[in-house]
Design a protein around this motif. Sequence first.
Motif, PDB file in Angstrom:
ATOM      1  N   ALA A  59       0.865  -1.307  -0.157  1.00 29.13           N
ATOM      2  CA  ALA A  59      -0.147   0.138   0.086  1.00 29.13           C
ATOM      3  C   ALA A  59       0.989   1.465  -0.053  1.00 29.13           C
ATOM      4  CB  ALA A  59      -1.025  -0.084   1.161  1.00 29.13           C
ATOM      5  N   ALA A  60       1.917   1.309   0.819  1.00 23.26           N
ATOM      6  CA  ALA A  60       2.726   2.426   0.862  1.00 23.26           C
ATOM      7  C   ALA A  60       3.638   2.831  -0.386  1.00 23.26           C
ATOM      8  CB  ALA A  60       3.817   2.188   2.012  1.00 23.26           C
ATOM      9  N   LEU A  61       3.675   1.701  -1.192  1.00 19.71           N
ATOM     10  CA  LEU A  61       4.698   1.893  -2.268  1.00 19.71           C
ATOM     11  C   LEU A  61       4.105   1.762  -3.548  1.00 19.71           C
ATOM     12  CD1 LEU A  61       7.847  -0.554  -1.134  1.00 19.71           C
ATOM     13  CD2 LEU A  61       7.739   1.797  -0.899  1.00 19.71           C
ATOM     14  N   TYR A 223      -1.738   6.007  -6.755  1.00 15.05           N
ATOM     15  CA  TYR A 223      -0.681   5.880  -7.761  1.00 15.05           C
ATOM     16  C   TYR A 223      -1.247   5.540  -9.219  1.00 15.05           C
ATOM     17  CZ  TYR A 223       2.236   5.640  -3.702  1.00 15.05           C
ATOM     18  OH  TYR A 223       2.977   5.828  -2.520  1.00 15.05           O
ATOM     19  N   GLY A 224      -2.835   5.631  -9.048  1.00 13.08           N
ATOM     20  CA  GLY A 224      -3.366   5.370 -10.418  1.00 13.08           C
ATOM     21  C   GLY A 224      -3.832   3.592 -10.238  1.00 13.08           C
ATOM     22  N   SER A 225      -4.266   3.471 -11.587  1.00 14.35           N
ATOM     23  CA  SER A 225      -4.892   2.151 -11.647  1.00 14.35           C
ATOM     24  C   SER A 225      -3.472   1.183 -12.184  1.00 14.35           C
ATOM     25  CB  SER A 225      -5.677   1.997 -13.184  1.00 14.35           C
ATOM     26  OG  SER A 225      -5.037   2.640 -14.258  1.00 14.35           O
ATOM     27  N   HIS A 226      -2.375   1.888 -12.569  1.00 13.80           N
ATOM     28  CA  HIS A 226      -1.181   1.169 -12.754  1.00 13.80           C
ATOM     29  C   HIS A 226      -0.663   0.613 -11.306  1.00 13.80           C
ATOM     30  CE1 HIS A 226       2.428   0.076 -14.203  1.00 13.80           C
ATOM     31  NE2 HIS A 226       3.303   0.743 -13.373  1.00 13.80           N
ATOM     32  N   GLY A 227      -0.756   1.499 -10.225  1.00 16.79           N
ATOM     33  CA  GLY A 227      -0.310   1.114  -8.967  1.00 16.79           C
ATOM     34  C   GLY A 227      -1.121  -0.183  -8.406  1.00 16.79           C
ATOM     35  N   THR A 282      -5.271   0.503   6.262  1.00 19.94           N
ATOM     36  CA  THR A 282      -4.892   1.599   5.625  1.00 19.94           C
ATOM     37  C   THR A 282      -6.135   2.739   6.070  1.00 19.94           C
ATOM     38  OG1 THR A 282      -6.442   0.787   3.757  1.00 19.94           O
ATOM     39  CG2 THR A 282      -4.019   0.439   3.584  1.00 19.94           C
ATOM     40  N   GLY A 283      -7.231   2.251   6.807  1.00 18.02           N
ATOM     41  CA  GLY A 283      -7.796   3.174   7.566  1.00 18.02           C
ATOM     42  C   GLY A 283      -7.511   3.714   8.695  1.00 18.02           C
ATOM     43  N   LYS A 289       2.553   6.240   5.643  1.00 19.06           N
ATOM     44  CA  LYS A 289       3.310   5.497   6.839  1.00 19.06           C
ATOM     45  C   LYS A 289       3.752   4.247   6.996  1.00 19.06           C
ATOM     46  CE  LYS A 289       1.791   9.676   9.489  1.00 19.06           C
ATOM     47  NZ  LYS A 289       0.968  10.181  10.499  1.00 19.06           N
ATOM     48  N   LEU A 290       3.315   3.502   6.184  1.00 23.59           N
ATOM     49  CA  LEU A 290       3.205   1.970   6.313  1.00 23.59           C
ATOM     50  C   LEU A 290       4.285   1.143   5.629  1.00 23.59           C
ATOM     51  CD1 LEU A 290      -0.708   1.338   6.036  1.00 23.59           C
ATOM     52  CD2 LEU A 290       0.588   1.117   7.853  1.00 23.59           C
ATOM     53  N   ASN A 291       5.112   1.731   5.378  1.00 21.04           N
ATOM     54  CA  ASN A 291       6.463   1.233   4.764  1.00 21.04           C
ATOM     55  C   ASN A 291       7.491   0.594   5.820  1.00 21.04           C
ATOM     56  OD1 ASN A 291       8.323  -0.025   2.877  1.00 21.04           O
ATOM     57  ND2 ASN A 291       9.248   1.750   2.202  1.00 21.04           N
TER      58      ASN A 291
END
Length: 470
Positions: A59-61, A223-227, A282-283, A289-291
């Motif tokens: 999620a972070a990256l 990061y969009g759909s690509h992410g 993520t909520g 901050k999750l990396n």
Amino acid sequence: MENTVVSRVFGRLTKKESLDRYLDKDSLLEKSMDAKDLLLLGVGTVIGTGIFILPGTVAALYSGPGIVMSFVLAALVCATAAMCYAEFSSALPVAGSAYSYGNIVFGEFIGWVIGWALILEYMLSVAAVSTGWSAYLVSFLKGIGINVPKAITGSFDPAHGTYFNLFAILIVLAISLLLTQGVKTSTRINNVIVVAKIAIIILFVIVGMFYVKPSNWSPFAPYGSHGIMRGASLVFYAYLGFDCVSASAAEVKNPKKNMPIGIIGTLIICTLLYMAVAAVLTGMVSYTKLNVAAPVSFALQLVNQNWVAGIISIGALAGMFTMMLSMIYSSSRLIYSIGRDGLLPKGLGKINMKHQVPSHSLLTVTLVIAVMGGLVSLDRLTQLVNIGTLIAFTMMSLGVLPLRKRQDLENTGFKVPLYPYLPIISAGLCIWMLLQLPLDTWIVSGIWFAIGVVIYVTYGVRHSQLNQKA
């Protein structure tokens, strides 16, 4: 003359195994597992420490809160292969999973290649997880004031002060000892631990829900759909392991009904658990901050729920334990199946009649995994797990096509819908995933498969049960 030799060699390599012979040999194994046991076996394999790490780091990256959709997309890709496995296990309820299926529908050589790929997947997986389990335990013990000498906490590397990984060796030996007691005993213990693990995951979800801030879900796809797609390709590997369920087919009551429930049900339950953890995590905390190394524990500590974070540590150890138990079980059945066919020493294909388990193959698997986990650094080898798995997935997807055409293999159980399109789509998706793997992974795996071909040509062909019948 050359054509005759070529056709003879080709005919030998593509000579197919008999389902009846497999059923006869496997009849010595105890049929004691039902759909519930299969579901818990599958969930125990698929849900490891990844559920406490992947949702945060990916999620972070890459995906942001859209990680939830990444898990859905990855599950859909896995579902196509899972349905192909479900049809095979329903039509061919024998030990050995994709190895045995390949022998029956493609011929001995392709079966051997699939089996060799699965050996890579199973044994490397357990060895790698055993070192992770050891590291987690050492950290846990340190947290309660017990310091373990560095010399016994890592692979053989005297320059850095480590000589062997004691806890990695001990956990593999303990699990194997448990498996020697028979399927009923090991299944009961696995079921209890998996239920406890699921309860810990649900505890996190329930506690975490009280600290969710909907604003953290916006933007949903930064990061969009690509992410989201990139995230799906990464979390895809979190689902690997459901194929272990098919390795137990010979020890299942009513496999035509229970095997598809076990395989497809595993995927559904694991997807729901992954999605729930990802959504709550993520909520609770902004994805930015999750990396971190342990995002779930990090999130709980931020909201002052340290007691739950401690329980999560126990859940991580339980997760790795059940994953190792399932994979050691599956790898012993795989080696048993190859020994049963004479492609490896026949002693590996013998059944211990007291507990109705293949004790020789279990001992062999245990020694190899214990040495690898205790002495070898596996950091650069774990990607080979992916290539072995995806090759098996690809062949099983394509294998549904000849399976359906075999008039001698009646299947009154589960069948892949949208035939032949879905199996072809499944194979295409697996090939696409294979192409995403780095070049050095292909080079090392190429060496592994070259060794496999040499073993087949120099030993397997001469000792094969099929060759003796020819």
